[in-house]
Write an enzyme that holds these catalytic residues in place. Sequence first.
Site, PDB file in Angstrom:
ATOM      1  N   GLY A 321      61.950  41.256   1.054  1.00  0.00           N
ATOM      2  CA  GLY A 321      61.187  41.888   2.120  1.00  0.00           C
ATOM      3  C   GLY A 321      61.030  40.965   3.321  1.00  0.00           C
ATOM      4  CB  SER A 322      58.473  40.924   5.990  1.00  0.00           C
ATOM      5  OG  SER A 322      58.721  42.231   6.459  1.00  0.00           O
ATOM      6  CB  THR A 323      59.052  36.564   2.217  1.00  0.00           C
ATOM      7  OG1 THR A 323      60.042  37.131   1.353  1.00  0.00           O
ATOM      8  CG2 THR A 323      57.671  37.094   1.815  1.00  0.00           C
TER       9      THR A 323
END
Length: 584
Positions: A321-323
């Site tokens: 994801g956005s990590t």
Amino acid sequence: MTKGFERLSMDQRLERVRVLAVVLLLTLMGGLGYFQVLRADRYVELASRNRLRLVRLLPPRGVITDVNGAPLAVNVRTFDVKGYPMDLQKPENRKRVVELFRRKGFPLDEATLTEMVEKQYVAPYRAVSLANNLTLAQVADLVADPEFSSLLFPFPVWRRVYPAGALVSHVTGFVGEITREELESAADARYQGGDGVGKTGIEAFYEGRLRGDVGEEAVEVDSRGRRLREVSRREPARGEDLRLTLDLGAQRVAAELMGNEKGALVVLDVQDGGVKVLYSSPTFDPNPLTWGISSREWNDLLKDPARPMMDRCVSGTYPPGSTFKAVTTIAALEENVVNNHTTVYCPGYYTLGNRTFKCWKHSGHGSENLLEAIRDSCDVFFYQTGVWLGIERLLKWSAILGVGSPSGIDIPGEASGNLAGPAWKKKRFREPWYKGDTVNYSIGQGFLLMTPLQLARVYAAVANGGHLVIPHLNSRERFPRKDLRIPQSGLRSLQRGLEEVVRSGTGKRAGAFGVTVAGKTGTAQNPHGDDHAWFVGYAPVERPRFVAVALVEGGGHGSSVAAPLVGKILSYLVQHDRKGGTGP
């Protein structure tokens, strides 16, 4: 005439004597050949039956402790009941042993007894184990039976115990009886049927060090098996003790924070990669596995839909994801695709051809520069950045940062993740790579999969100034780190953005526990249910010491679910580190 007759008679008698001597000599030679060649093994066995017994002396395994000396794997004394194959191969003796065990409440039949002897058989005079892990009271009850002393004898042994139980089971692993397949593949004379061997975790990875060297006792006995004297003795050599980098106190905090959620909590030392926390939930108690469970219980454990035996920290693979936006940022800065002043307008969506990719904030973020896009986790900014960058350059920097490769941690079972590119897609799906695939990659979705440990490693490099560490648990080994030669100006831009995430952005809940934290939220699509919740962060910001990753399967939003977990575990470690409580 008379003299001639006497001479002939004498010659005949001498000839008979010579023939008799030859016959006797041939008979003697035949007897020697028969007894010393053809029947040699049988008579050696008979001689040994009346004289020699060999008993293997297994060493105590090395003790495993945490960084502060708390015991994680230790040894306790129990008793095995042993016998000799030369005695147990006789049907009447097997029957007596079976009846003895049944009288004392031990379930045993002749077929099982025969199988146990065959499995451990090395020589007729080398003892085999018939019952393991008996207490002193159980042994005393057996020894008191008149049938016991003539066929069997008790033998003290070391057994493995895990004081922390399920709390560190994925780290320590467990010891179990060696299988026939493992025995054949080991090619090591130190192992025999019935021995214990590390199955998973540290116990398996450092088996060669922890096991030690087997000793042996040779005793002379009489024809009834009674001990006469010790002939020789070689003492066993204790296995090497291992002190881990793991902090048991922090591991306990991680377990409390995860509760009944499925997921993982990982904490590394950002400078050297020492693992402080490696907690996978749900977990299991290794003690019954070491001491023996039924095949039904083992199958139930393996088939449990919650998969407690899987270490989600190192073996679980998920879309980051956005990590992953930290990787996209480094790649874009290094390839001069964006800089601190680059802006992208976010109306809440991004159009590519006839496809529309939405931002998590449906109303949009408006015009955002790099720092603001990291702070707000603006998907549209990174969609556009990914297209500018292109998949090949994004894959190149992902690989440099360790994505798609095992980290090298010193426990078995680590997954590589999936850094799939155009060639992979062509082979797997017979389809070309589209820009839309790159758009998905730029925010950590699509075919991309990472383990929590890999993500912790990426952010450790961000925190320590661009050095890729090797996560490890053995505190006495040196694991070199790799200088990625990333310009500090680019890293500093990313670091400022991650600081803003916690100060005023999507990760504010991670900074509410008394220490300064920089990090990134992530919410990853889950094809099997609710979205996975991620947060990865490091602390303290002014001098990074630890990096932590929290993954909650099906947890929803990383900002509300995972961020507090990281904030709390980092607060615990930083505060204890200041007090000198987390070891060297």
